[in-house]
Scaffold this motif. Structure first.
Motif, mmCIF file in Angstrom:
data_model
loop_
_atom_site.group_PDB
_atom_site.id
_atom_site.type_symbol
_atom_site.label_atom_id
_atom_site.label_comp_id
_atom_site.label_asym_id
_atom_site.label_seq_id
_atom_site.Cartn_x
_atom_site.Cartn_y
_atom_site.Cartn_z
ATOM 1 N N ARG A 67 0.825 -1.223 0.000
ATOM 2 C CA ARG A 67 0.000 0.000 0.000
ATOM 3 C C ARG A 67 0.853 1.264 0.000
ATOM 4 N N PHE A 68 1.995 1.201 0.632
ATOM 5 C CA PHE A 68 2.884 2.367 0.752
ATOM 6 C C PHE A 68 4.135 2.137 -0.084
ATOM 7 N N THR A 69 4.656 3.224 -0.641
ATOM 8 C CA THR A 69 5.895 3.169 -1.395
ATOM 9 C C THR A 69 6.803 4.309 -0.969
ATOM 10 N N ILE A 70 8.010 3.942 -0.565
ATOM 11 C CA ILE A 70 8.998 4.948 -0.192
ATOM 12 C C ILE A 70 9.931 5.182 -1.373
ATOM 13 N N SER A 71 10.293 6.425 -1.576
ATOM 14 C CA SER A 71 11.226 6.758 -2.648
ATOM 15 C C SER A 71 12.050 7.969 -2.194
ATOM 16 N N ARG A 72 13.099 8.240 -2.948
ATOM 17 C CA ARG A 72 13.945 9.364 -2.573
ATOM 18 C C ARG A 72 14.494 10.042 -3.817
ATOM 19 N N ASP A 73 14.811 11.300 -3.657
ATOM 20 C CA ASP A 73 15.464 12.067 -4.709
ATOM 21 C C ASP A 73 16.637 12.783 -4.051
ATOM 22 N N ASN A 74 17.810 12.207 -4.202
ATOM 23 C CA ASN A 74 18.972 12.781 -3.525
ATOM 24 C C ASN A 74 19.322 14.164 -4.065
ATOM 25 N N THR A 75 18.968 14.426 -5.317
ATOM 26 C CA THR A 75 19.259 15.747 -5.884
ATOM 27 C C THR A 75 18.408 16.837 -5.235
ATOM 28 N N GLN A 76 17.269 16.436 -4.703
ATOM 29 C CA GLN A 76 16.375 17.370 -4.015
ATOM 30 C C GLN A 76 16.468 17.235 -2.506
ATOM 31 N N SER A 77 17.343 16.356 -2.027
ATOM 32 C CA SER A 77 17.469 16.073 -0.585
ATOM 33 C C SER A 77 16.108 15.744 0.010
ATOM 34 N N ALA A 78 15.388 14.882 -0.690
ATOM 35 C CA ALA A 78 14.011 14.600 -0.288
ATOM 36 C C ALA A 78 13.725 13.114 -0.269
ATOM 37 N N VAL A 79 12.826 12.738 0.599
ATOM 38 C CA VAL A 79 12.279 11.395 0.650
ATOM 39 C C VAL A 79 10.764 11.519 0.629
ATOM 40 N N TYR A 80 10.124 10.525 0.026
ATOM 41 C CA TYR A 80 8.684 10.563 -0.157
ATOM 42 C C TYR A 80 8.058 9.276 0.373
ATOM 43 N N LEU A 81 6.791 9.385 0.732
ATOM 44 C CA LEU A 81 6.019 8.212 1.103
ATOM 45 C C LEU A 81 4.679 8.316 0.404
ATOM 46 N N GLN A 82 4.507 7.502 -0.623
ATOM 47 C CA GLN A 82 3.226 7.426 -1.327
ATOM 48 C C GLN A 82 2.365 6.416 -0.602
ATOM 49 N N MET A 83 1.212 6.866 -0.130
ATOM 50 C CA MET A 83 0.325 6.011 0.652
ATOM 51 C C MET A 83 -0.992 5.857 -0.092
ATOM 52 N N SER A 84 -1.404 4.629 -0.282
ATOM 53 C CA SER A 84 -2.669 4.378 -0.953
ATOM 54 C C SER A 84 -3.489 3.390 -0.141
ATOM 55 N N SER A 85 -4.741 3.241 -0.531
ATOM 56 C CA SER A 85 -5.679 2.359 0.185
ATOM 57 C C SER A 85 -5.634 2.641 1.689
ATOM 58 N N LEU A 86 -5.645 3.911 2.024
ATOM 59 C CA LEU A 86 -5.525 4.303 3.429
ATOM 60 C C LEU A 86 -6.740 3.869 4.224
ATOM 61 N N GLN A 87 -6.479 3.471 5.453
ATOM 62 C CA GLN A 87 -7.522 3.012 6.355
ATOM 63 C C GLN A 87 -7.453 3.832 7.644
ATOM 64 N N PRO A 88 -8.531 3.845 8.416
ATOM 65 C CA PRO A 88 -8.513 4.605 9.674
ATOM 66 C C PRO A 88 -7.337 4.242 10.585
ATOM 67 N N ASP A 89 -6.905 2.992 10.522
ATOM 68 C CA ASP A 89 -5.782 2.571 11.365
ATOM 69 C C ASP A 89 -4.458 3.181 10.925
ATOM 70 N N ASP A 90 -4.433 3.822 9.781
ATOM 71 C CA ASP A 90 -3.222 4.528 9.337
ATOM 72 C C ASP A 90 -3.145 5.935 9.911
ATOM 73 N N THR A 91 -4.181 6.345 10.606
ATOM 74 C CA THR A 91 -4.169 7.669 11.232
ATOM 75 C C THR A 91 -3.020 7.762 12.221
ATOM 76 N N ALA A 92 -2.179 8.772 12.023
ATOM 77 C CA ALA A 92 -0.975 8.892 12.837
ATOM 78 C C ALA A 92 -0.255 10.190 12.494
ATOM 79 N N VAL A 93 0.717 10.513 13.318
ATOM 80 C CA VAL A 93 1.689 11.528 12.933
ATOM 81 C C VAL A 93 2.855 10.794 12.278
#
Length: 112
Positions: A67-93
């Motif tokens: 459901r989740f995919t982590i990726s990064r772009d070192n040129t942008q000094s960034a990391v991403y988390l693509q989250m899909s099929s989210l459920q109430p139990d994914d509620t969090a900080v």
């Protein structure tokens, strides 16, 4: 001084998607693995996903695999988390972490 700033959180309905971003400053991110953690209400902070420095190796908690995919772009000094099929139990900080440095988190709320 290392700073990590997360963004992209918000309110989403069950089954929806969100993309979190974390941008770093003060550190050469390409040298290190990067992780996303989350802290659900009333629970301890838990590891969600990790991506190694070259970006070809990723690991996920069983609860988010497929459901989740982590990726990064070192040129942008960034990391991403693509989250899909989210459920109430994914509620969090959600927090990003590199070495011992943490961001302040971004709130994700999954609710109808």
């Amino acid at each position: 001084q290392v700073q990590l700033v997360e963004s992209g959180g918000g309110l989403v309905q069950p089954g929806g998607s969100l993309r979190l971003s974390c941008v770093a400053s003060g550190i050469t991110v390409s040298l290190y693995a990067w992780s996303w953690y989350r802290q659900r209400p009333g629970k301890q902070r838990e590891l969600v996903a990790t991506i190694l420095n070259a970006g070809r190796t990723t690991e996920y908690a069983d609860s988010v695999k497929g459901r989740f995919t982590i990726s990064r772009d070192n040129t942008q000094s960034a990391v991403y988390l693509q989250m899909s099929s989210l459920q109430p139990d994914d509620t969090a900080v959600y927090y990003c972490k590199i070495l011992h440095h943490w961001g302040r988190g971004t709130q994700v709320t999954v609710s109808s």
